[in-house]
Design a protein around this motif. Structure first.
Motif, PDB file in Angstrom:
ATOM      1  N   ILE A 123      36.668  38.391  43.079  1.00 47.73           N
ATOM      2  CA  ILE A 123      37.246  37.229  43.846  1.00 47.73           C
ATOM      3  C   ILE A 123      36.485  36.642  45.140  1.00 47.73           C
ATOM      4  O   ILE A 123      35.673  36.019  45.173  1.00 47.73           O
ATOM      5  N   PHE A 124      35.872  38.226  45.904  1.00 43.70           N
ATOM      6  CA  PHE A 124      34.700  37.631  46.679  1.00 43.70           C
ATOM      7  C   PHE A 124      33.821  38.965  47.425  1.00 43.70           C
ATOM      8  O   PHE A 124      34.569  39.915  47.861  1.00 43.70           O
ATOM      9  N   LEU A 125      33.234  38.726  47.867  1.00 41.01           N
ATOM     10  CA  LEU A 125      32.095  40.082  48.254  1.00 41.01           C
ATOM     11  C   LEU A 125      31.214  39.564  49.490  1.00 41.01           C
ATOM     12  O   LEU A 125      31.139  38.301  49.480  1.00 41.01           O
ATOM     13  N   ASN A 188      27.183  44.635  41.260  1.00 41.74           N
ATOM     14  CA  ASN A 188      27.762  43.350  41.129  1.00 41.74           C
ATOM     15  C   ASN A 188      26.775  42.228  40.338  1.00 41.74           C
ATOM     16  O   ASN A 188      26.607  41.664  41.758  1.00 41.74           O
ATOM     17  N   LYS A 189      26.133  42.042  39.479  1.00 40.13           N
ATOM     18  CA  LYS A 189      24.686  41.582  39.434  1.00 40.13           C
ATOM     19  C   LYS A 189      24.354  39.577  39.000  1.00 40.13           C
ATOM     20  O   LYS A 189      24.061  39.101  39.970  1.00 40.13           O
ATOM     21  N   LEU A 193      28.295  34.948  43.122  1.00 40.44           N
ATOM     22  CA  LEU A 193      28.986  34.046  43.149  1.00 40.44           C
ATOM     23  C   LEU A 193      30.290  33.887  43.915  1.00 40.44           C
ATOM     24  O   LEU A 193      31.437  32.396  43.679  1.00 40.44           O
ATOM     25  N   TYR A 194      30.489  34.585  44.299  1.00 37.32           N
ATOM     26  CA  TYR A 194      31.460  34.763  45.039  1.00 37.32           C
ATOM     27  C   TYR A 194      31.740  34.938  46.859  1.00 37.32           C
ATOM     28  O   TYR A 194      32.326  36.138  47.133  1.00 37.32           O
ATOM     29  N   LEU A 195      30.479  34.709  46.767  1.00 34.46           N
ATOM     30  CA  LEU A 195      29.970  34.795  48.454  1.00 34.46           C
ATOM     31  C   LEU A 195      30.856  33.703  49.271  1.00 34.46           C
ATOM     32  O   LEU A 195      31.431  34.169  50.857  1.00 34.46           O
TER      33      LEU A 195
END
Length: 224
Positions: A123-125, A188-189, A193-195
């Motif tokens: 969802i988010f990093l 997480n390669k 996409l989740y920033l």
């Protein structure tokens, strides 16, 4: 005279070429930040034990919907603060595992031990800025100074016997010497996409930031 000048230039060229070659050969090889502890196949508990030589878990708070856990190393230094949001409905397929988790079991270990395949849907990093408001958490992390802490929000999915279920939404906040944002990108390669901090992510982070300020010497009251 011209012959001597040419010879001197040739000697100088050979000397400089050799020096450059030596410098290239003697330069230390670049070290990849993605070491073996950052394998995506490892559970968080396994990664802590592999990196620090020990692992334990304390449930700091639990209710029908929320669990807050302290995942620590062999020296009782907090390496992860995990905030778990349980689903509204617990399917009978994993009710036994859920009961073990409610009793204090480590989520990943419980499901893995019972033959489930685990998938994490990102969802988010991101990162949380330093704040004196988090001093109680910094104390659990070994009395570190106010520090930037990386955070990972994901849906914990499980699969078994051809059935798949979302078990919980988990937010993990990490000790800076354990996992940085760069480390999370190794695990997480597709991390880029989740920033983005979307509105749902902002709401979750607001709750987590409040939890990070609490004193867990007594059972706190968490209000959403």
């Amino acid at each position: 005279m011209k012959g001597k000048s040419y010879l001197l230039l040739l000697i100088l060229f050979v000397f400089l070429s050799g020096t450059a070659s030596y410098a290239q050969n003697s330069a230390p090889a670049a070290v990849s930040p993605c070491d073996s502890t950052l394998s995506p196949k490892l559970l968080n508990s396994e990664r802590i034990e592999k990196k620090f030589g020990g692992y334990g878990i304390d449930v700091l708070y639990t209710s029908g919907k929320v669990r807050v856990s302290n995942l620590y190393d062999g020296n009782k230094v907090t390496r992860t603060l995990a905030v778990v949001d349980y689903p509204d409905f617990i399917d009978s397929s994993f009710s036994k595992e859920h009961e073990l988790i409610v009793q204090g079991g480590s989520i990943g270990n419980v499901f893995k031990t019972n033959g489930w395949t685990i998938d994490k849907k990102n969802i988010f990093l991101g990162e949380l800025e330093p704040s004196a408001s988090y001093n109680k958490l910094y104390a659990l992390m070994g009395n570190i100074p106010p520090s930037k802490l990386s955070v990972w929000i994901y849906v914990f999915n499980v699969r078994k016997d051809g059935k798949a279920f979302p078990y919980a939404t988990i937010t993990e906040v990490y000790h800076p010497d354990y996992l940085s944002l760069a480390n999370l990108k190794c695990i997480n390669k597709n991390a880029d996409l989740y920033l983005e901090e979307t509105k749902p992510v902002s709401r979750e982070l607001k709750k987590v930031k409040k939890i990070m300020t609490l004193d867990y010497k007594v059972q706190p009251e968490l209000k959403k």
